[in-house]
Design a protein around this motif. Structure first.
Motif, PDB file in Angstrom:
ATOM      1  N   ASP A 296      -5.983   3.715  -5.369  1.00 58.18           N
ATOM      2  CA  ASP A 296      -5.827   2.588  -4.448  1.00 58.18           C
ATOM      3  C   ASP A 296      -4.948   2.916  -3.245  1.00 58.18           C
ATOM      4  O   ASP A 296      -4.778   2.076  -2.352  1.00 58.18           O
ATOM      5  CB  ASP A 296      -5.233   1.379  -5.187  1.00 58.18           C
ATOM      6  CG  ASP A 296      -6.137   0.885  -6.300  1.00 58.18           C
ATOM      7  OD1 ASP A 296      -7.370   0.984  -6.142  1.00 58.18           O
ATOM      8  OD2 ASP A 296      -5.613   0.418  -7.331  1.00 58.18           O
ATOM      9  N   LEU A 297      -4.389   4.130  -3.195  1.00 61.59           N
ATOM     10  CA  LEU A 297      -3.580   4.538  -2.043  1.00 61.59           C
ATOM     11  C   LEU A 297      -4.457   4.794  -0.811  1.00 61.59           C
ATOM     12  O   LEU A 297      -3.960   4.798   0.315  1.00 61.59           O
ATOM     13  CB  LEU A 297      -2.783   5.800  -2.358  1.00 61.59           C
ATOM     14  CG  LEU A 297      -1.711   5.695  -3.451  1.00 61.59           C
ATOM     15  CD1 LEU A 297      -0.988   7.031  -3.603  1.00 61.59           C
ATOM     16  CD2 LEU A 297      -0.713   4.596  -3.151  1.00 61.59           C
ATOM     17  N   GLU A 298      -5.738   5.019  -1.031  1.00 63.64           N
ATOM     18  CA  GLU A 298      -6.637   5.305   0.091  1.00 63.64           C
ATOM     19  C   GLU A 298      -6.607   4.168   1.112  1.00 63.64           C
ATOM     20  O   GLU A 298      -6.747   2.987   0.766  1.00 63.64           O
ATOM     21  CB  GLU A 298      -8.066   5.521  -0.411  1.00 63.64           C
ATOM     22  CG  GLU A 298      -9.041   5.912   0.692  1.00 63.64           C
ATOM     23  CD  GLU A 298     -10.401   6.350   0.176  1.00 63.64           C
ATOM     24  OE1 GLU A 298     -11.330   6.442   0.994  1.00 63.64           O
ATOM     25  OE2 GLU A 298     -10.534   6.598  -1.046  1.00 63.64           O
ATOM     26  N   GLY A 299      -6.389   4.533   2.374  1.00 63.98           N
ATOM     27  CA  GLY A 299      -6.350   3.559   3.453  1.00 63.98           C
ATOM     28  C   GLY A 299      -5.016   2.859   3.622  1.00 63.98           C
ATOM     29  O   GLY A 299      -4.829   2.094   4.573  1.00 63.98           O
ATOM     30  N   LYS A 300      -4.080   3.138   2.730  1.00 61.07           N
ATOM     31  CA  LYS A 300      -2.773   2.492   2.786  1.00 61.07           C
ATOM     32  C   LYS A 300      -1.781   3.337   3.598  1.00 61.07           C
ATOM     33  O   LYS A 300      -1.988   4.537   3.812  1.00 61.07           O
ATOM     34  CB  LYS A 300      -2.216   2.286   1.375  1.00 61.07           C
ATOM     35  CG  LYS A 300      -3.104   1.451   0.464  1.00 61.07           C
ATOM     36  CD  LYS A 300      -3.232   0.017   0.931  1.00 61.07           C
ATOM     37  CE  LYS A 300      -3.836  -0.875  -0.134  1.00 61.07           C
ATOM     38  NZ  LYS A 300      -5.219  -0.543  -0.484  1.00 61.07           N
ATOM     39  N   THR A 301      -0.706   2.692   4.044  1.00 60.80           N
ATOM     40  CA  THR A 301       0.368   3.383   4.760  1.00 60.80           C
ATOM     41  C   THR A 301       1.527   3.615   3.794  1.00 60.80           C
ATOM     42  O   THR A 301       2.089   2.671   3.241  1.00 60.80           O
ATOM     43  CB  THR A 301       0.866   2.547   5.959  1.00 60.80           C
ATOM     44  OG1 THR A 301      -0.228   2.359   6.867  1.00 60.80           O
ATOM     45  CG2 THR A 301       1.997   3.262   6.692  1.00 60.80           C
ATOM     46  N   ILE A 302       1.847   4.898   3.610  1.00 60.61           N
ATOM     47  CA  ILE A 302       2.836   5.291   2.604  1.00 60.61           C
ATOM     48  C   ILE A 302       3.976   6.074   3.263  1.00 60.61           C
ATOM     49  O   ILE A 302       3.740   6.935   4.113  1.00 60.61           O
ATOM     50  CB  ILE A 302       2.188   6.173   1.504  1.00 60.61           C
ATOM     51  CG1 ILE A 302       0.963   5.478   0.903  1.00 60.61           C
ATOM     52  CG2 ILE A 302       3.200   6.530   0.424  1.00 60.61           C
ATOM     53  CD1 ILE A 302       1.279   4.192   0.182  1.00 60.61           C
ATOM     54  N   LEU A 303       5.189   5.788   2.831  1.00 55.61           N
ATOM     55  CA  LEU A 303       6.354   6.539   3.306  1.00 55.61           C
ATOM     56  C   LEU A 303       6.723   7.573   2.236  1.00 55.61           C
ATOM     57  O   LEU A 303       7.000   7.206   1.091  1.00 55.61           O
ATOM     58  CB  LEU A 303       7.526   5.585   3.569  1.00 55.61           C
ATOM     59  CG  LEU A 303       8.675   6.084   4.456  1.00 55.61           C
ATOM     60  CD1 LEU A 303       9.519   4.903   4.946  1.00 55.61           C
ATOM     61  CD2 LEU A 303       9.573   7.064   3.726  1.00 55.61           C
ATOM     62  N   LEU A 304       6.692   8.841   2.620  1.00 52.24           N
ATOM     63  CA  LEU A 304       7.035   9.918   1.691  1.00 52.24           C
ATOM     64  C   LEU A 304       8.456  10.426   1.891  1.00 52.24           C
ATOM     65  O   LEU A 304       9.035  11.036   0.985  1.00 52.24           O
ATOM     66  CB  LEU A 304       6.071  11.101   1.848  1.00 52.24           C
ATOM     67  CG  LEU A 304       4.615  10.904   1.436  1.00 52.24           C
ATOM     68  CD1 LEU A 304       3.828  12.183   1.696  1.00 52.24           C
ATOM     69  CD2 LEU A 304       4.521  10.522  -0.037  1.00 52.24           C
ATOM     70  N   GLY A 305       9.011  10.203   3.101  1.00 53.33           N
ATOM     71  CA  GLY A 305      10.299  10.816   3.393  1.00 53.33           C
ATOM     72  C   GLY A 305      10.101  12.259   3.814  1.00 53.33           C
ATOM     73  O   GLY A 305       8.978  12.730   3.996  1.00 53.33           O
ATOM     74  N   LYS A 306      11.202  12.976   3.938  1.00 53.60           N
ATOM     75  CA  LYS A 306      11.131  14.360   4.415  1.00 53.60           C
ATOM     76  C   LYS A 306      12.121  15.244   3.662  1.00 53.60           C
ATOM     77  O   LYS A 306      13.257  14.862   3.437  1.00 53.60           O
ATOM     78  CB  LYS A 306      11.452  14.415   5.914  1.00 53.60           C
ATOM     79  CG  LYS A 306      10.528  13.559   6.783  1.00 53.60           C
ATOM     80  CD  LYS A 306      11.032  13.479   8.212  1.00 53.60           C
ATOM     81  CE  LYS A 306      10.166  12.540   9.041  1.00 53.60           C
ATOM     82  NZ  LYS A 306      10.697  12.356  10.411  1.00 53.60           N
ATOM     83  N   GLY A 307      11.648  16.419   3.285  1.00 55.27           N
ATOM     84  CA  GLY A 307      12.546  17.443   2.766  1.00 55.27           C
ATOM     85  C   GLY A 307      13.038  17.273   1.350  1.00 55.27           C
ATOM     86  O   GLY A 307      13.732  18.135   0.835  1.00 55.27           O
ATOM     87  N   SER A 308      12.676  16.199   0.694  1.00 56.65           N
ATOM     88  CA  SER A 308      13.158  15.968  -0.664  1.00 56.65           C
ATOM     89  C   SER A 308      12.135  16.417  -1.690  1.00 56.65           C
ATOM     90  O   SER A 308      10.968  16.671  -1.363  1.00 56.65           O
ATOM     91  CB  SER A 308      13.451  14.477  -0.868  1.00 56.65           C
ATOM     92  OG  SER A 308      12.244  13.733  -0.800  1.00 56.65           O
ATOM     93  N   PHE A 309      12.558  16.492  -2.950  1.00 54.30           N
ATOM     94  CA  PHE A 309      11.621  16.806  -4.026  1.00 54.30           C
ATOM     95  C   PHE A 309      10.514  15.759  -4.076  1.00 54.30           C
ATOM     96  O   PHE A 309       9.333  16.078  -4.225  1.00 54.30           O
ATOM     97  CB  PHE A 309      12.350  16.863  -5.371  1.00 54.30           C
ATOM     98  CG  PHE A 309      11.424  16.932  -6.555  1.00 54.30           C
ATOM     99  CD1 PHE A 309      10.803  18.117  -6.899  1.00 54.30           C
ATOM    100  CD2 PHE A 309      11.163  15.794  -7.315  1.00 54.30           C
ATOM    101  CE1 PHE A 309       9.927  18.182  -7.984  1.00 54.30           C
ATOM    102  CE2 PHE A 309      10.294  15.847  -8.397  1.00 54.30           C
ATOM    103  CZ  PHE A 309       9.682  17.041  -8.737  1.00 54.30           C
ATOM    104  N   GLY A 310      10.893  14.479  -3.919  1.00 55.53           N
ATOM    105  CA  GLY A 310       9.909  13.412  -3.974  1.00 55.53           C
ATOM    106  C   GLY A 310       8.863  13.525  -2.884  1.00 55.53           C
ATOM    107  O   GLY A 310       7.674  13.281  -3.120  1.00 55.53           O
ATOM    108  N   ALA A 311       9.302  13.915  -1.669  1.00 56.08           N
ATOM    109  CA  ALA A 311       8.366  14.063  -0.554  1.00 56.08           C
ATOM    110  C   ALA A 311       7.400  15.213  -0.804  1.00 56.08           C
ATOM    111  O   ALA A 311       6.181  15.084  -0.617  1.00 56.08           O
ATOM    112  CB  ALA A 311       9.135  14.290   0.746  1.00 56.08           C
ATOM    113  N   THR A 312       7.938  16.334  -1.243  1.00 57.13           N
ATOM    114  CA  THR A 312       7.105  17.504  -1.525  1.00 57.13           C
ATOM    115  C   THR A 312       6.131  17.223  -2.660  1.00 57.13           C
ATOM    116  O   THR A 312       4.946  17.566  -2.599  1.00 57.13           O
ATOM    117  CB  THR A 312       7.983  18.708  -1.888  1.00 57.13           C
ATOM    118  OG1 THR A 312       8.900  18.962  -0.819  1.00 57.13           O
ATOM    119  CG2 THR A 312       7.147  19.950  -2.127  1.00 57.13           C
ATOM    120  N   GLU A 313       6.631  16.582  -3.703  1.00 59.54           N
ATOM    121  CA  GLU A 313       5.799  16.263  -4.859  1.00 59.54           C
ATOM    122  C   GLU A 313       4.745  15.226  -4.483  1.00 59.54           C
ATOM    123  O   GLU A 313       3.595  15.306  -4.925  1.00 59.54           O
ATOM    124  CB  GLU A 313       6.696  15.753  -5.994  1.00 59.54           C
ATOM    125  CG  GLU A 313       6.035  15.736  -7.347  1.00 59.54           C
ATOM    126  CD  GLU A 313       5.974  17.097  -8.025  1.00 59.54           C
ATOM    127  OE1 GLU A 313       5.660  17.122  -9.218  1.00 59.54           O
ATOM    128  OE2 GLU A 313       6.229  18.121  -7.362  1.00 59.54           O
TER     129      GLU A 313
END
Length: 312
Positions: free
Chosen positions: A131-148
């Motif tokens: 359901d993420l398709e077409g959605k706007t998501i914030l991943l952040g930058k440089g963190s493990f969570g962003a990379t993962e």
């Protein structure tokens, strides 16, 4: 094994003796740095002042491992077990940087895992990763969570199908409340403070992964119990990266024993002031893939905790 704070001096040495330990974890201001502060306080209280832990700001798990080469027997640090294995094998980020000191790394006890959270607004209607398709998501930058998070989008065929917000993770809750994003991805100990805030103020759904998806990520399965976050009436099944407190064979056996014993005997009290300790239990010992320090082994054997042959 996991009881209240130990009472009185615990070290089998004269009362005047004092063991000093340096605990190196993460950057100041992070939950993992705060965990270090809590451990330091617990060690002092649980040992009757015989164990004094100085918390040192870390610059990342890889650097924590690298410093083993120049540290002595008073060094305790945190890192995922997978990085210890890479260091000892001279692989990946440790290629060409091998050192005999890496072979002397030994585990003491697990701490809260880095836990993936896919946090979606209730209005988004998302109930699964598809359901993420077409959605706007914030991943952040440089963190493990962003990379993962980026890795999972590629892994599950969502690359190029999700709008990635250009913002810092620190802005995630405000952006979610304002409708600027549909969700955000974060990794840390659970309960995660930003997820607690989002759930309480905006109303969110934290997505679960199925067993097949978890197997594809090659990460460790973790269940966040129902009721952890506001409005969460079912368990959340997600992925995690185990994190462990380590030292080296330079540490005296008695010191390693007392550190491990005091940690477990203090854990329940720590959980009363910080919920993330509630998720740490003896079952997490299975996440430790390398050897334990002989002093720690002594404690676990006394406590009746089953260890693997590889951990001994």
């Amino acid at each position: 094994m996991i009881g209240a704070f130990a009472v009185g001096a615990m070290l089998a040495v004269p009362a005047a003796a004092e063991t000093r330990v340096t605990y190196k974890s993460a950057k100041a201001g992070t939950s993992y740095y705060q965990m270090g502060v809590q451990i330091a306080e617990a060690m002092k209280a649980g040992s009757g002042g015989d164990i004094i832990v100085t918390v040192e700001e870390g610059q990342g798990s890889v650097q924590n491992v690298m410093e083993v080469r120049a540290r002595g027997g008073d060094y305790v640090f945190t890192t995922p077990p997978v990085l210890v294995g890479l260091a000892q094998g001279g692989k990946a980020m440790f290629e060409g940087k091998g050192d005999p000191a890496f072979d002397e790394i030994r585990a003491l006890f697990p701490i809260p895992s880095l836990t993936m959270h896919f946090v979606m607004s209730a209005d988004s209607g998302a109930t699964g990763l598809a359901d993420l398709e077409g959605k706007t998501i914030l991943l952040g930058k440089g963190s493990f969570g962003a990379t993962e998070g980026e890795k999972y989008l590629k892994l599950f065929g969502l690359e190029g199908k999700v709008n990635i917000a250009d913002a810092e993770l620190s802005n995630a809750v405000a952006a979610l409340k304002n409708g600027q994003i549909d969700g955000f991805v974060t990794a840390g100990s659970w309960p995660a403070p930003n997820v607690v805030e989002a759930a309480a103020s905006a109303g969110v759904t934290v997505l679960s992964l199925n067993d097949e998806q978890i197997a594809e990520t090659k990460r460790t399965r973790l269940v966040i119990p129902a009721g952890t976050y506001a409005g969460q009436d079912q368990d959340i099944t997600t992925t995690s990266l185990p994190v462990v407190a380590y030292t080296t064979t330079k540490m005296e056996d008695e010191t390693a024993y007392q550190l491990t014993k005091t940690f477990w005997e203090s854990k329940a009290a720590m959980a009363e002031s910080a919920a993330w300790w509630g998720g740490v239990d003896a079952a997490m010992m299975g996440n430790i893939t390398g050897k334990l320090h002989p002093g720690a082994v002594r404690y676990y054997q006394e406590a009746g905790v089953a260890l693997t042959a590889d951990q001994m």
